[in-house]
Design an enzyme around this catalytic site. Structure first.
Site, PDB file in Angstrom:
ATOM      1  N   HIS A  72       0.830  -1.209   0.000  1.00  0.00           N
ATOM      2  CA  HIS A  72       0.000   0.000   0.000  1.00  0.00           C
ATOM      3  C   HIS A  72       0.863   1.258   0.000  1.00  0.00           C
ATOM      4  CE1 HIS A  72      -3.951  -1.895   1.718  1.00  0.00           C
ATOM      5  NE2 HIS A  72      -3.492  -2.511   0.636  1.00  0.00           N
ATOM      6  N   TYR A 201      -9.003   5.048   8.139  1.00  0.00           N
ATOM      7  CA  TYR A 201      -9.127   5.389   9.558  1.00  0.00           C
ATOM      8  C   TYR A 201     -10.195   6.469   9.654  1.00  0.00           C
ATOM      9  CZ  TYR A 201      -4.626   3.025  10.428  1.00  0.00           C
ATOM     10  OH  TYR A 201      -3.607   2.108  10.526  1.00  0.00           O
ATOM     11  N   PRO A 293      -3.165  -0.022  19.047  1.00  0.00           N
ATOM     12  CA  PRO A 293      -2.959  -0.468  17.663  1.00  0.00           C
ATOM     13  C   PRO A 293      -3.173   0.602  16.600  1.00  0.00           C
ATOM     14  CG  PRO A 293      -4.984  -1.401  18.574  1.00  0.00           C
ATOM     15  CD  PRO A 293      -4.300  -0.701  19.694  1.00  0.00           C
ATOM     16  N   LYS A 297       1.962  -0.212  15.123  1.00  0.00           N
ATOM     17  CA  LYS A 297       3.387  -0.223  15.439  1.00  0.00           C
ATOM     18  C   LYS A 297       3.873  -1.432  16.250  1.00  0.00           C
ATOM     19  CE  LYS A 297       4.611   3.355  13.328  1.00  0.00           C
ATOM     20  NZ  LYS A 297       4.525   2.732  12.015  1.00  0.00           N
ATOM     21  N   TYR A 384       4.154   6.688  10.069  1.00  0.00           N
ATOM     22  CA  TYR A 384       3.344   5.519   9.720  1.00  0.00           C
ATOM     23  C   TYR A 384       4.173   4.462   8.989  1.00  0.00           C
ATOM     24  CZ  TYR A 384      -0.847   2.856   8.617  1.00  0.00           C
ATOM     25  OH  TYR A 384      -1.785   1.860   8.547  1.00  0.00           O
TER      26      TYR A 384
HETATM   27  P1  RFL Z   1       3.111 -11.843  21.490  1.00  0.00           P
HETATM   28  O1  RFL Z   1       2.576 -11.861  20.092  1.00  0.00           O
HETATM   29  O2  RFL Z   1       2.167 -11.540  22.580  1.00  0.00           O
HETATM   30  O3  RFL Z   1       3.838 -13.226  21.745  1.00  0.00           O
HETATM   31  C1  RFL Z   1       4.279 -13.612  23.021  1.00  0.00           C
HETATM   32  C2  RFL Z   1       4.286 -15.120  23.081  1.00  0.00           C
HETATM   33  O4  RFL Z   1       4.767 -15.531  24.368  1.00  0.00           O
HETATM   34  C3  RFL Z   1       3.923 -16.570  24.861  1.00  0.00           C
HETATM   35  N1  RFL Z   1       3.996 -16.578  26.330  1.00  0.00           N
HETATM   36  C4  RFL Z   1       4.793 -17.413  27.023  1.00  0.00           C
HETATM   37  N2  RFL Z   1       5.650 -18.371  26.615  1.00  0.00           N
HETATM   38  C5  RFL Z   1       6.333 -19.062  27.572  1.00  0.00           C
HETATM   39  N3  RFL Z   1       6.162 -18.823  28.913  1.00  0.00           N
HETATM   40  C6  RFL Z   1       5.318 -17.895  29.358  1.00  0.00           C
HETATM   41  N4  RFL Z   1       5.177 -17.658  30.660  1.00  0.00           N
HETATM   42  C7  RFL Z   1       4.601 -17.128  28.400  1.00  0.00           C
HETATM   43  N5  RFL Z   1       3.684 -16.116  28.475  1.00  0.00           N
HETATM   44  C8  RFL Z   1       3.342 -15.802  27.223  1.00  0.00           C
HETATM   45  C9  RFL Z   1       2.548 -16.236  24.313  1.00  0.00           C
HETATM   46  O5  RFL Z   1       1.693 -17.372  24.260  1.00  0.00           O
HETATM   47  C10 RFL Z   1       2.902 -15.702  22.926  1.00  0.00           C
HETATM   48  O6  RFL Z   1       2.906 -16.729  21.957  1.00  0.00           O
HETATM   49  O7  RFL Z   1       4.308 -10.766  21.620  1.00  0.00           O
HETATM   50  P2  RFL Z   1       5.437 -10.381  20.572  1.00  0.00           P
HETATM   51  O8  RFL Z   1       6.052 -11.593  19.953  1.00  0.00           O
HETATM   52  O9  RFL Z   1       6.264  -9.370  21.256  1.00  0.00           O
HETATM   53  O10 RFL Z   1       4.646  -9.664  19.366  1.00  0.00           O
HETATM   54  C11 RFL Z   1       3.973  -8.451  19.535  1.00  0.00           C
HETATM   55  C12 RFL Z   1       2.748  -8.381  18.630  1.00  0.00           C
HETATM   56  O11 RFL Z   1       1.978  -9.537  18.791  1.00  0.00           O
HETATM   57  C13 RFL Z   1       1.897  -7.136  18.921  1.00  0.00           C
HETATM   58  O12 RFL Z   1       2.717  -6.014  19.190  1.00  0.00           O
HETATM   59  C14 RFL Z   1       0.979  -6.784  17.735  1.00  0.00           C
HETATM   60  O13 RFL Z   1       0.030  -7.779  17.511  1.00  0.00           O
HETATM   61  C15 RFL Z   1       0.272  -5.438  17.982  1.00  0.00           C
HETATM   62  N6  RFL Z   1      -0.677  -5.097  16.933  1.00  0.00           N
HETATM   63  C16 RFL Z   1      -0.238  -4.557  15.738  1.00  0.00           C
HETATM   64  N7  RFL Z   1       1.081  -4.389  15.504  1.00  0.00           N
HETATM   65  C17 RFL Z   1       1.522  -3.925  14.303  1.00  0.00           C
HETATM   66  O14 RFL Z   1       2.736  -3.750  14.129  1.00  0.00           O
HETATM   67  N8  RFL Z   1       0.646  -3.628  13.274  1.00  0.00           N
HETATM   68  C18 RFL Z   1      -0.692  -3.781  13.423  1.00  0.00           C
HETATM   69  O15 RFL Z   1      -1.431  -3.558  12.450  1.00  0.00           O
HETATM   70  C19 RFL Z   1      -1.188  -4.229  14.698  1.00  0.00           C
HETATM   71  N9  RFL Z   1      -2.497  -4.409  14.903  1.00  0.00           N
HETATM   72  C20 RFL Z   1      -2.045  -5.307  17.134  1.00  0.00           C
HETATM   73  C21 RFL Z   1      -2.944  -4.945  16.076  1.00  0.00           C
HETATM   74  C22 RFL Z   1      -2.547  -5.871  18.304  1.00  0.00           C
HETATM   75  C23 RFL Z   1      -3.892  -6.045  18.468  1.00  0.00           C
HETATM   76  N10 RFL Z   1      -4.343  -6.643  19.674  1.00  0.00           N
HETATM   77  C24 RFL Z   1      -5.249  -7.699  19.735  1.00  0.00           C
HETATM   78  C25 RFL Z   1      -3.665  -6.318  20.904  1.00  0.00           C
HETATM   79  C26 RFL Z   1      -4.300  -5.107  16.227  1.00  0.00           C
HETATM   80  C27 RFL Z   1      -4.792  -5.635  17.431  1.00  0.00           C
HETATM   81  C28 RFL Z   1      -6.274  -5.746  17.572  1.00  0.00           C
HETATM   82  C1  PHB Z   2      -5.256  -4.685  11.178  1.00  0.00           C
HETATM   83  O1  PHB Z   2      -5.411  -4.934   9.973  1.00  0.00           O
HETATM   84  O2  PHB Z   2      -5.491  -5.533  12.048  1.00  0.00           O
HETATM   85  C2  PHB Z   2      -4.787  -3.350  11.585  1.00  0.00           C
HETATM   86  C3  PHB Z   2      -4.415  -2.429  10.615  1.00  0.00           C
HETATM   87  C4  PHB Z   2      -3.993  -1.161  11.002  1.00  0.00           C
HETATM   88  C5  PHB Z   2      -3.961  -0.828  12.332  1.00  0.00           C
HETATM   89  C6  PHB Z   2      -4.332  -1.750  13.300  1.00  0.00           C
HETATM   90  C7  PHB Z   2      -4.751  -3.020  12.925  1.00  0.00           C
HETATM   91  O3  PHB Z   2      -3.578   0.426  12.680  1.00  0.00           O
END
Ligand code: RFL
Ligand code: PHB
Length: 389
Positions: A72, A201, A293, A297, A384
């Site tokens: 994109h 957005y 989110p 980032k 971004y």
């Molecule tokens: P994770 O993904 O939480 O993975 C951590 C892992 O550790 C395990 N764990 C354990 N393992 C062993 N012993 C324990 N005691 C443990 N406790 C936990 C867990 O089961 C898991 O598998 O962290 P990590 O790897 O640092 O990754 C971070 C990302 O997952 C997170 O920052 C993103 O998902 C945030 N996020 C977004 N980030 C982006 O860069 N772009 C996006 O578009 C974006 N959209 C989002 C998001 C997060 C969202 N939610 C649900 C919070 C959209 C949403 C809705």
């Molecule tokens: C997503 O597709 O899950 C998503 C995209 C952009 C954001 C957050 C989540 O800023």
């Protein structure tokens, strides 16, 4: 068992680090408390910065991402009944983002790990960290009723916000900074074509909305909801009706609806723990910091942390401690800029219950400024697409 690095957590941070260390010839094990299917079942991030896609390429793992990911060059701000495009490509001198789900990226990393025969322990229970203030740290866990111990040189705490790594650091050794927001995001995934070819957005008096996607046939939508709301309270029809109300009429008309295949609520939070190193334990990704989110980032920050960490550990094994000593400060400089951006974008786009008319007017003025001032739009765009590593 003995390894050079024990990686706690098999999400994107842990798996990326595992791959980077393997490339550097460093022996590591990933210890994950959930099953592989559980980790892949979590629907999270969707947008990858160029720095993250470059990292996948450096690892030789970008093939499927380039085939299936959607590149994109812009996104839209939707407010006051009108849509305005932010031209990321033009404003940043040619940068773009890639829409490729966290699930897919994690699957690619898991597959690569399995193909290379690298060790991952899934369903590890009662994971605990020991002696990381000395030179022989240990990680213990229970699996199928047997307690195992891994001795290592370093522990990488990649176990997310609720993990055990950060919680194992003595409380007086960490300083934490936190902001919670008085709302959450209700997200829905559906096998329907996205309403727009680029992300939208939306700022609306009823609350924020986001139109995103996973592919040409799979959409991801979010709406701001009260913190105490439950996804069970929302029928698919109620979700689609509310989303339509928050979009400009022209865009709402194009919305194709269908049954949801996932529906969940995520709270929004900004959080940073400093420093990101304690002795021979390094925190990376959500274990050290959380951003709302809105700026997309979180996953990208996790990727930049582990990139710094892998380089620091490679330098350590080549005889220099400079990298591991600088790890926390290097990460935090970038982390705080992303925390600032995510907080700012969240504040700009959401309805704050306590804000009232004044806050709404300020948001409208700032949005108007953003879409009419190239200087303001450039600042949004460069954040971004991702600040330099
Ligand atoms: P994770 O993904 O939480 O993975 C951590 C892992 O550790 C395990 N764990 C354990 N393992 C062993 N012993 C324990 N005691 C443990 N406790 C936990 C867990 O089961 C898991 O598998 O962290 P990590 O790897 O640092 O990754 C971070 C990302 O997952 C997170 O920052 C993103 O998902 C945030 N996020 C977004 N980030 C982006 O860069 N772009 C996006 O578009 C974006 N959209 C989002 C998001 C997060 C969202 N939610 C649900 C919070 C959209 C949403 C809705
Ligand atoms: C997503 O597709 O899950 C998503 C995209 C952009 C954001 C957050 C989540 O800023």
């Amino acid at each position: 068992m003995r390894v050079q690095v024990a990686i706690v957590g098999g999400g994107p941070a842990g798996h990326l680090l595992g791959q980077l260390l393997h490339q550097a010839g460093i022996d590591a094990i990933v210890i994950e408390q959930r099953s592989q299917d559980y980790v892949l079942g979590r629907i999270r991030a969707g947008v990858l910065e160029q720095g993250t896609t470059d990292l996948l390429d450096e690892l030789g793992l970008g093939k499927r991402m380039h085939r299936e990911g959607l590149v994109h060059g812009g996104f839209a701000l939707n407010f006051g009944g009108v849509q305005h495009r932010i031209d990321l490509h033009q404003l940043t001198g040619g940068k773009r983002v890639t829409v490729y789900g966290q699930t897919e990226l994690t699957r690619d990393l898991m597959d690569a790990r399995a193909t290379l025969g690298l060790r991952t322990v899934y369903e590890a229970e009662k994971v605990s960290l020991h002696d990381f203030d000395g030179v022989r740290p240990k990680v213990r866990y229970l699996r199928q009723g047997v307690t195992r111990e891994i001795e290592c040189d370093f522990i990488a705490g990649c176990d997310g916000f609720h993990g055990v790594s950060r919680a194992s650091v003595p409380v007086n050794a960490l300083q934490t900074f936190e902001r919670t927001y008085p709302f959450g995001w209700l997200g829905i995934l559906s096998d329907t074509p996205p309403v727009s070819p680029e992300l939208v957005y939306a700022n609306h008096a009823r609350g924020f909305a986001l139109c995103s996607m996973r592919s040409q046939t799979r959409s991801r939508y979010y709406i701001q909801c009260p913190l105490d709301d439950k996804s069970e309270n929302w029928s698919d029809d109620a979700f689609w009706d509310e989303l339509r109300l928050r979009l400009s009429p022209k865009l709402a008309e194009k919305l194709v609806t269908g049954p949801s295949i996932e529906k969940s609520i995520a709270p929004l939070r900004s959080f940073v723990a400093e420093p990101m190193r304690f002795g021979r334990l390094f925190l990376a990704g959500d274990a050290a910091h959380i951003v709302p989110p809105t700026g997309a980032k979180g996953l990208n920050l996790a990727a930049s942390d582990v990139r710094y960490l892998a380089r620091a550990l490679a330098a350590f094994y080549a005889g220099s401690q400079a990298g591991i000593n600088a790890y926390s400060d290097t990460c935090l400089r970038r982390v705080w800029k992303a925390v600032r951006f995510s907080w700012w974008f969240t504040s700009l786009m959401h309805k704050f219950p306590e804000g009232g008319g004044f806050a709404q007017k300020i948001q409208e003025a700032e949005l108007d400024y953003l879409v009419h001032s190239p200087a303001a739009a450039t600042s949004l765009a460069e954040n971004y697409v991702g600040l330099p590593l």
